[in-house]
Design a protein around this motif. Structure first.
Motif, PDB file in Angstrom:
ATOM      1  N   GLY A  94       9.095  18.089  68.318  1.00  0.00           N
ATOM      2  CA  GLY A  94       8.435  17.994  67.022  1.00  0.00           C
ATOM      3  C   GLY A  94       8.544  19.244  66.163  1.00  0.00           C
ATOM      4  O   GLY A  94       7.642  19.571  65.398  1.00  0.00           O
ATOM      5  N   ARG A  95       9.657  19.947  66.261  1.00  0.00           N
ATOM      6  CA  ARG A  95       9.845  21.177  65.493  1.00  0.00           C
ATOM      7  C   ARG A  95      10.563  20.904  64.176  1.00  0.00           C
ATOM      8  O   ARG A  95      11.291  19.929  64.036  1.00  0.00           O
ATOM      9  CB  ARG A  95      10.621  22.207  66.306  1.00  0.00           C
ATOM     10  N   ARG A  96      10.358  21.796  63.215  1.00  0.00           N
ATOM     11  CA  ARG A  96      10.979  21.642  61.890  1.00  0.00           C
ATOM     12  C   ARG A  96      12.293  22.396  61.774  1.00  0.00           C
ATOM     13  O   ARG A  96      13.171  22.011  61.023  1.00  0.00           O
ATOM     14  CB  ARG A  96      10.020  22.149  60.813  1.00  0.00           C
ATOM     15  N   ARG A  97      12.380  23.530  62.522  1.00  0.00           N
ATOM     16  CA  ARG A  97      13.564  24.366  62.362  1.00  0.00           C
ATOM     17  C   ARG A  97      13.821  25.139  63.653  1.00  0.00           C
ATOM     18  O   ARG A  97      12.888  25.614  64.303  1.00  0.00           O
ATOM     19  CB  ARG A  97      13.336  25.348  61.204  1.00  0.00           C
ATOM     20  N   LEU A  98      15.105  25.264  64.006  1.00  0.00           N
ATOM     21  CA  LEU A  98      15.513  26.069  65.153  1.00  0.00           C
ATOM     22  C   LEU A  98      16.101  27.375  64.638  1.00  0.00           C
ATOM     23  O   LEU A  98      16.760  27.407  63.595  1.00  0.00           O
ATOM     24  CB  LEU A  98      16.564  25.349  65.986  1.00  0.00           C
ATOM     25  N   VAL A  99      15.867  28.446  65.386  1.00  0.00           N
ATOM     26  CA  VAL A  99      16.482  29.733  65.084  1.00  0.00           C
ATOM     27  C   VAL A  99      17.223  30.209  66.332  1.00  0.00           C
ATOM     28  O   VAL A  99      16.694  30.146  67.441  1.00  0.00           O
ATOM     29  CB  VAL A  99      15.447  30.788  64.611  1.00  0.00           C
ATOM     30  N   ALA A 100      18.471  30.600  66.124  1.00  0.00           N
ATOM     31  CA  ALA A 100      19.272  31.185  67.195  1.00  0.00           C
ATOM     32  C   ALA A 100      19.555  32.631  66.811  1.00  0.00           C
ATOM     33  O   ALA A 100      19.629  32.959  65.620  1.00  0.00           O
ATOM     34  CB  ALA A 100      20.578  30.414  67.363  1.00  0.00           C
ATOM     35  N   ASP A 101      19.705  33.500  67.809  1.00  0.00           N
ATOM     36  CA  ASP A 101      19.928  34.919  67.526  1.00  0.00           C
ATOM     37  C   ASP A 101      21.020  35.515  68.413  1.00  0.00           C
ATOM     38  O   ASP A 101      20.792  36.496  69.116  1.00  0.00           O
ATOM     39  CB  ASP A 101      18.619  35.706  67.653  1.00  0.00           C
ATOM     40  N   PRO A 102      22.236  34.937  68.366  1.00  0.00           N
ATOM     41  CA  PRO A 102      23.296  35.498  69.208  1.00  0.00           C
ATOM     42  C   PRO A 102      23.682  36.909  68.782  1.00  0.00           C
ATOM     43  O   PRO A 102      23.517  37.297  67.620  1.00  0.00           O
ATOM     44  CB  PRO A 102      24.469  34.530  68.998  1.00  0.00           C
ATOM     45  N   ASP A 103      24.174  37.677  69.731  1.00  0.00           N
ATOM     46  CA  ASP A 103      24.698  39.014  69.469  1.00  0.00           C
ATOM     47  C   ASP A 103      25.791  38.902  68.401  1.00  0.00           C
ATOM     48  O   ASP A 103      26.603  37.972  68.442  1.00  0.00           O
ATOM     49  CB  ASP A 103      25.273  39.590  70.775  1.00  0.00           C
ATOM     50  N   VAL A 104      25.817  39.828  67.454  1.00  0.00           N
ATOM     51  CA  VAL A 104      26.805  39.762  66.366  1.00  0.00           C
ATOM     52  C   VAL A 104      28.241  39.803  66.894  1.00  0.00           C
ATOM     53  O   VAL A 104      29.155  39.300  66.240  1.00  0.00           O
ATOM     54  CB  VAL A 104      26.611  40.879  65.310  1.00  0.00           C
ATOM     55  N   ARG A 105      28.449  40.377  68.081  1.00  0.00           N
ATOM     56  CA  ARG A 105      29.798  40.440  68.661  1.00  0.00           C
ATOM     57  C   ARG A 105      30.207  39.138  69.330  1.00  0.00           C
ATOM     58  O   ARG A 105      31.373  38.949  69.661  1.00  0.00           O
ATOM     59  CB  ARG A 105      29.871  41.586  69.680  1.00  0.00           C
ATOM     60  N   ASN A 106      29.236  38.237  69.524  1.00  0.00           N
ATOM     61  CA  ASN A 106      29.510  36.974  70.207  1.00  0.00           C
ATOM     62  C   ASN A 106      29.990  35.933  69.184  1.00  0.00           C
ATOM     63  O   ASN A 106      29.294  34.976  68.859  1.00  0.00           O
ATOM     64  CB  ASN A 106      28.259  36.499  70.946  1.00  0.00           C
ATOM     65  N   THR A 107      31.183  36.152  68.688  1.00  0.00           N
ATOM     66  CA  THR A 107      31.726  35.302  67.627  1.00  0.00           C
ATOM     67  C   THR A 107      31.902  33.857  68.072  1.00  0.00           C
ATOM     68  O   THR A 107      31.785  32.943  67.256  1.00  0.00           O
ATOM     69  CB  THR A 107      33.055  35.862  67.107  1.00  0.00           C
ATOM     70  N   ARG A 108      32.164  33.638  69.354  1.00  0.00           N
ATOM     71  CA  ARG A 108      32.321  32.262  69.847  1.00  0.00           C
ATOM     72  C   ARG A 108      31.005  31.494  69.745  1.00  0.00           C
ATOM     73  O   ARG A 108      30.974  30.333  69.335  1.00  0.00           O
ATOM     74  CB  ARG A 108      32.831  32.259  71.291  1.00  0.00           C
ATOM     75  N   ALA A 109      29.893  32.135  70.122  1.00  0.00           N
ATOM     76  CA  ALA A 109      28.588  31.465  70.041  1.00  0.00           C
ATOM     77  C   ALA A 109      28.204  31.218  68.584  1.00  0.00           C
ATOM     78  O   ALA A 109      27.700  30.142  68.244  1.00  0.00           O
ATOM     79  CB  ALA A 109      27.513  32.303  70.733  1.00  0.00           C
ATOM     80  N   ILE A 110      28.454  32.200  67.729  1.00  0.00           N
ATOM     81  CA  ILE A 110      28.121  32.036  66.312  1.00  0.00           C
ATOM     82  C   ILE A 110      28.900  30.857  65.729  1.00  0.00           C
ATOM     83  O   ILE A 110      28.331  29.993  65.048  1.00  0.00           O
ATOM     84  CB  ILE A 110      28.381  33.341  65.530  1.00  0.00           C
ATOM     85  N   ALA A 111      30.194  30.803  66.013  1.00  0.00           N
ATOM     86  CA  ALA A 111      31.019  29.694  65.517  1.00  0.00           C
ATOM     87  C   ALA A 111      30.553  28.359  66.094  1.00  0.00           C
ATOM     88  O   ALA A 111      30.526  27.340  65.391  1.00  0.00           O
ATOM     89  CB  ALA A 111      32.488  29.949  65.860  1.00  0.00           C
ATOM     90  N   ARG A 112      30.158  28.345  67.364  1.00  0.00           N
ATOM     91  CA  ARG A 112      29.684  27.110  67.997  1.00  0.00           C
ATOM     92  C   ARG A 112      28.410  26.618  67.312  1.00  0.00           C
ATOM     93  O   ARG A 112      28.257  25.425  67.042  1.00  0.00           O
ATOM     94  CB  ARG A 112      29.443  27.378  69.492  1.00  0.00           C
ATOM     95  N   PHE A 113      27.480  27.537  67.045  1.00  0.00           N
ATOM     96  CA  PHE A 113      26.252  27.146  66.345  1.00  0.00           C
ATOM     97  C   PHE A 113      26.576  26.609  64.953  1.00  0.00           C
ATOM     98  O   PHE A 113      26.000  25.613  64.521  1.00  0.00           O
ATOM     99  CB  PHE A 113      25.271  28.322  66.255  1.00  0.00           C
ATOM    100  N   GLU A 114      27.493  27.248  64.251  1.00  0.00           N
ATOM    101  CA  GLU A 114      27.858  26.771  62.909  1.00  0.00           C
ATOM    102  C   GLU A 114      28.484  25.379  62.971  1.00  0.00           C
ATOM    103  O   GLU A 114      28.170  24.524  62.131  1.00  0.00           O
ATOM    104  CB  GLU A 114      28.795  27.759  62.220  1.00  0.00           C
ATOM    105  N   ARG A 115      29.349  25.136  63.940  1.00  0.00           N
ATOM    106  CA  ARG A 115      29.936  23.789  64.087  1.00  0.00           C
ATOM    107  C   ARG A 115      28.856  22.753  64.384  1.00  0.00           C
ATOM    108  O   ARG A 115      29.012  21.585  64.075  1.00  0.00           O
ATOM    109  CB  ARG A 115      31.003  23.785  65.183  1.00  0.00           C
TER     110      ARG A 115
END
Length: 192
Positions: free
Chosen positions: A135-156
Motif C-alpha cells: 500500500g505504498r505510494r512511492r519507492l525510493v532506491a539509492d544505488p551507489d553512483v558507481r553502480n551503473t548497471r543497477a541504476i540502468a536496471r531501475f530506470e528500465r
C-alpha cells in the motif's frame, strides 16, 4: 513481520516473497554478498556469521525488513525494504508519506548463464508487492553512483532519477555504514 506473498507470472513462474530467516538463509545470502559483482552491497569480506548477525539485527527492527525471494522454490533475490524517515537516506531528500525504500540483490545467473527478461519479471513482482500489496505510494532506491548497471536496471523498470546525494556515515554500536555517494531513483505507484 510481513506474511509471505506469492504471485504467478505467466511464462516466468511463481515468485514468493517471504521474510528472510537470518540463520537458515545465511549460506545463500553470504554466497551472494561475497561475490565481486555484489561489491556495492557492502558485505564483501564478511564471514557467514557476520552476515547472519547483520540480518538478525535487522529482523529486530520495525523499520527495516529483509526478504528472501524465490522463483519456483529456488532463491532468486534478496529484497530489503525500509522506512526512509528512519534511515540515513531520509536526511538526503524530502520524505513523503507513503514512501518506501528498497534495495535489491539479484541471485547470480545459473549454469545456463543470463536469462533474458528474468530480472524485469522479478522486479515487476517486487515493485508491485511494495507498492500495491504494502500500500505504498512511492519507492525510493539509492544505488551507489558507481553502480551503473543497477541504476540502468531501475530506470528500465520505470524508476525516475532523482538527485545524487551523499548518505552520511553511520557509526553505532550495532551498525556501521560508511559514507555512500548514491543516485536516488523514484517509482510512483501511478507508473505501474
Amino acid at each position: 513481520m510481513t506474511a509471505p506473498h506469492e504471485q504467478h507470472v505467466d511464462g516466468f513462474g511463481t515468485v514468493r516473497i517471504r521474510p528472510l530467516d537470518p540463520a537458515s538463509d545465511a549460506d545463500v545470502v553470504h554466497a551472494w554478498v561475497s561475490e565481486e559483482r555484489a561489491v556495492f552491497w557492502g558485505m564483501n569480506g564478511l564471514t557467514r556469521t557476520q552476515v547472519a548477525e547483520i540480518y538478525a539485527h535487522m529482523a529486530g527492527l520495525d523499520t527495516h525488513h529483509a526478504h528472501l525471494v524465490t522463483k519456483d522454490g529456488v532463491p532468486a533475490a534478496l529484497f530489503q525494504t525500509y522506512e526512509p524517515a528512519a534511515d540515513r537516506v531520509g536526511e538526503c531528500y524530502d520524505v513523503l508519506p507513503g514512501d518506501l525504500g528498497v534495495h535489491v540483490l539479484l541471485a547470480p545467473p545459473g549454469p545456463d548463464g543470463p536469462r533474458p527478461g528474468w530480472s524485469s519479471a522479478l522486479l515487476t513482482v517486487l515493485t508491485t508487492y511494495a507498492l500495491r500489496v504494502q500500500g505504498r505510494r512511492r519507492l525510493v532506491a539509492d544505488p551507489d553512483v558507481r553502480n551503473t548497471r543497477a541504476i540502468a536496471r531501475f530506470e528500465r523498470q520505470g524508476f525516475v532519477r532523482g538527485p545524487q546525494v551523499v548518505l552520511p556515515e553511520v557509526d553505532l554500536p550495532d551498525v556501521y555504514l560508511p559514507e555512500k555517494h548514491a543516485q536516488l531513483a523514484f517509482l510512483e505507484r501511478t507508473a505501474l
